[in-house]
Scaffold this motif. Structure first.
Motif, PDB file in Angstrom:
ATOM      1  N   GLY A   8     -36.921  76.893  43.880  1.00 57.58           N
ATOM      2  CA  GLY A   8     -35.747  76.710  44.728  1.00 57.58           C
ATOM      3  C   GLY A   8     -34.513  77.438  44.271  1.00 57.58           C
ATOM      4  N   ALA A   9     -34.645  78.400  43.365  1.00 61.54           N
ATOM      5  CA  ALA A   9     -33.467  79.109  42.859  1.00 61.54           C
ATOM      6  C   ALA A   9     -33.646  80.621  42.907  1.00 61.54           C
ATOM      7  CB  ALA A   9     -33.153  78.666  41.430  1.00 61.54           C
ATOM      8  N   GLY A  10     -34.561  81.092  43.736  1.00 61.84           N
ATOM      9  CA  GLY A  10     -34.825  82.527  43.749  1.00 61.84           C
ATOM     10  C   GLY A  10     -34.693  83.131  45.134  1.00 61.84           C
ATOM     11  N   ALA A  49     -27.063  79.539  36.314  1.00 61.60           N
ATOM     12  CA  ALA A  49     -28.157  79.356  35.348  1.00 61.60           C
ATOM     13  C   ALA A  49     -28.389  77.888  35.008  1.00 61.60           C
ATOM     14  CB  ALA A  49     -27.872  80.150  34.076  1.00 61.60           C
ATOM     15  N   GLY A  50     -27.309  77.138  34.805  1.00 63.76           N
ATOM     16  CA  GLY A  50     -27.459  75.721  34.469  1.00 63.76           C
ATOM     17  C   GLY A  50     -28.153  74.948  35.577  1.00 63.76           C
ATOM     18  N   ALA A  51     -27.748  75.208  36.831  1.00 61.59           N
ATOM     19  CA  ALA A  51     -28.372  74.541  37.973  1.00 61.59           C
ATOM     20  C   ALA A  51     -29.821  74.981  38.138  1.00 61.59           C
ATOM     21  CB  ALA A  51     -27.576  74.836  39.241  1.00 61.59           C
ATOM     22  N   ALA A  52     -30.085  76.286  37.916  1.00 61.19           N
ATOM     23  CA  ALA A  52     -31.454  76.794  38.025  1.00 61.19           C
ATOM     24  C   ALA A  52     -32.358  76.141  36.977  1.00 61.19           C
ATOM     25  CB  ALA A  52     -31.465  78.313  37.869  1.00 61.19           C
ATOM     26  N   MET A  53     -31.836  75.966  35.763  1.00 66.94           N
ATOM     27  CA  MET A  53     -32.629  75.323  34.710  1.00 66.94           C
ATOM     28  C   MET A  53     -32.941  73.882  35.085  1.00 66.94           C
ATOM     29  SD  MET A  53     -34.151  75.957  31.896  1.00 66.94           S
ATOM     30  CE  MET A  53     -35.278  74.785  31.152  1.00 66.94           C
ATOM     31  N   GLN A  54     -31.985  73.202  35.666  1.00 67.98           N
ATOM     32  CA  GLN A  54     -32.216  71.821  36.091  1.00 67.98           C
ATOM     33  C   GLN A  54     -33.304  71.763  37.162  1.00 67.98           C
ATOM     34  OE1 GLN A  54     -31.181  69.065  34.673  1.00 67.98           O
ATOM     35  NE2 GLN A  54     -32.409  67.904  36.145  1.00 67.98           N
ATOM     36  N   LYS A  55     -33.247  72.691  38.118  1.00 69.20           N
ATOM     37  CA  LYS A  55     -34.278  72.739  39.163  1.00 69.20           C
ATOM     38  C   LYS A  55     -35.651  73.018  38.553  1.00 69.20           C
ATOM     39  CE  LYS A  55     -31.475  74.215  43.103  1.00 69.20           C
ATOM     40  NZ  LYS A  55     -31.273  75.260  44.119  1.00 69.20           N
ATOM     41  N   THR A  59     -39.334  70.580  38.402  1.00 67.19           N
ATOM     42  CA  THR A  59     -40.677  70.943  38.876  1.00 67.19           C
ATOM     43  C   THR A  59     -41.766  70.459  37.930  1.00 67.19           C
ATOM     44  OG1 THR A  59     -40.759  73.058  37.693  1.00 67.19           O
ATOM     45  CG2 THR A  59     -39.806  73.071  39.935  1.00 67.19           C
ATOM     46  N   GLY A  60     -41.406  70.181  36.668  1.00 65.38           N
ATOM     47  CA  GLY A  60     -42.405  69.801  35.674  1.00 65.38           C
ATOM     48  C   GLY A  60     -43.206  70.971  35.134  1.00 65.38           C
ATOM     49  N   LEU A  61     -42.722  72.209  35.381  1.00 67.46           N
ATOM     50  CA  LEU A  61     -43.475  73.402  34.984  1.00 67.46           C
ATOM     51  C   LEU A  61     -43.049  73.979  33.633  1.00 67.46           C
ATOM     52  CD1 LEU A  61     -43.490  75.297  38.416  1.00 67.46           C
ATOM     53  CD2 LEU A  61     -45.334  73.906  37.447  1.00 67.46           C
ATOM     54  N   VAL A  62     -41.979  73.455  33.041  1.00 67.00           N
ATOM     55  CA  VAL A  62     -41.387  74.094  31.854  1.00 67.00           C
ATOM     56  C   VAL A  62     -42.384  74.219  30.708  1.00 67.00           C
ATOM     57  CG1 VAL A  62     -39.665  73.817  30.022  1.00 67.00           C
ATOM     58  CG2 VAL A  62     -38.993  73.567  32.419  1.00 67.00           C
ATOM     59  N   LYS A  63     -43.050  73.134  30.338  1.00 64.40           N
ATOM     60  CA  LYS A  63     -43.997  73.186  29.204  1.00 64.40           C
ATOM     61  C   LYS A  63     -45.083  74.221  29.445  1.00 64.40           C
ATOM     62  CE  LYS A  63     -43.526  68.439  27.556  1.00 64.40           C
ATOM     63  NZ  LYS A  63     -44.190  67.122  27.442  1.00 64.40           N
ATOM     64  N   ASP A  64     -45.531  74.309  30.677  1.00 66.45           N
ATOM     65  CA  ASP A  64     -46.620  75.236  30.988  1.00 66.45           C
ATOM     66  C   ASP A  64     -46.147  76.684  30.984  1.00 66.45           C
ATOM     67  OD1 ASP A  64     -49.055  73.404  31.868  1.00 66.45           O
ATOM     68  OD2 ASP A  64     -47.180  72.477  32.484  1.00 66.45           O
ATOM     69  N   ILE A  65     -44.915  76.930  31.402  1.00 66.05           N
ATOM     70  CA  ILE A  65     -44.353  78.281  31.303  1.00 66.05           C
ATOM     71  C   ILE A  65     -44.294  78.706  29.836  1.00 66.05           C
ATOM     72  CG2 ILE A  65     -42.229  79.631  31.563  1.00 66.05           C
ATOM     73  CD1 ILE A  65     -41.772  78.068  34.209  1.00 66.05           C
ATOM     74  N   LEU A  66     -43.842  77.808  28.974  1.00 69.42           N
ATOM     75  CA  LEU A  66     -43.703  78.140  27.548  1.00 69.42           C
ATOM     76  C   LEU A  66     -45.055  78.376  26.881  1.00 69.42           C
ATOM     77  CD1 LEU A  66     -40.860  75.639  26.567  1.00 69.42           C
ATOM     78  CD2 LEU A  66     -40.679  78.111  26.940  1.00 69.42           C
ATOM     79  N   ARG A  67     -46.115  77.827  27.431  1.00 74.13           N
ATOM     80  CA  ARG A  67     -47.459  78.002  26.851  1.00 74.13           C
ATOM     81  C   ARG A  67     -48.177  79.230  27.375  1.00 74.13           C
ATOM     82  NH1 ARG A  67     -48.276  71.909  26.803  1.00 74.13           N
ATOM     83  NH2 ARG A  67     -48.902  72.045  28.974  1.00 74.13           N
ATOM     84  N   LEU A  68     -47.603  79.898  28.374  1.00 81.29           N
ATOM     85  CA  LEU A  68     -48.294  81.018  29.012  1.00 81.29           C
ATOM     86  C   LEU A  68     -48.568  82.154  28.025  1.00 81.29           C
ATOM     87  CD1 LEU A  68     -46.372  81.207  32.403  1.00 81.29           C
ATOM     88  CD2 LEU A  68     -48.803  80.661  32.116  1.00 81.29           C
TER      89      LEU A  68
END
Length: 196
Positions: A8-10, A49-55, A59-68
């Protein structure tokens, strides 16, 4: 096939139009299981950036992005999210790169936001810039920049000071400019990413 993180931020329409023009297949990542469907990942982003990070957290995707381990490309605010911290919203970000995202105000005597075409010079043999001539012009729209880092900078741009126009570390890449709005060489960069 490229998966676009849909949080939702792109500005996804311009990006998907560019991918269509160069013949790169793509789809949307809306949940964790979607990561398995793609071999390249793009994190787009416009705005705060702050609002985008919150969005992104929501999504619950952060941990999985970091593991990619697959190639990941952050574009504009998507690139800034890969840094440790942004002055925009005083926000802690993904911390893939131990770098800060800083505001141009008080650091340059130029108009902010930095908007329009500016030349970019590749560094550290960044594979995103294969077949892209040095000092090619790309399209920028931003008020915040990622500090220059000899180690992680994949390309440098000058706007009152040198800053990272592109960054790279392991399988993570980022560009501050909008390749999807930068004509032939922007499309070449996206094509290069699809082949990394």
């Amino acid at each position: 096939m490229v998966g676009i993180v849909n949080y939702g931020a792109g500005n996804i329409f311009s990006l998907t139009a560019a991918l269509q023009r160069i013949g790169v297949e793509y789809g949307m990542i809306n949940q964790v299981s979607d990561f398995d469907r793609y071999d390249r990942i793009i994190i787009p982003g416009v705005g705060h950036a702050g609002a985008a990070m919150q969005k992104l957290r929501e999504t619950g995707l952060v941990k999985d992005i970091l593991r990619l381990k697959k190639p990941v490309l952050g574009i504009c605010v998507g690139m800034q999210l890969l840094t440790a911290y942004s002055e925009e919203g005083n926000a802690d970000l993904l911390n893939v790169f131990p770098l800060k995202t800083l505001h141009f105000d008080q650091r340059v005597q130029l108009k902010v936001p930095h908007m329009g075409w500016n030349s970019v010079r590749a560094e550290n043999e960044c594979p995103l810039f294969q077949d892209v001539p040095d000092n090619t012009y790309f399209y920028f729209v931003h008020s915040y920049f990622i500090e220059y880092s000899g180690q992680y900078t994949g390309a440098v741009c000058e706007y009152g000071l040198p800053y990272s126009a592109a960054i790279q570390k392991d399988n993570f890449y980022g560009v501050q400019f909008h390749p999807e709005k930068s004509g032939k060489y922007g499309e070449q960069l996206l094509l290069n990413f699809s082949r990394i």
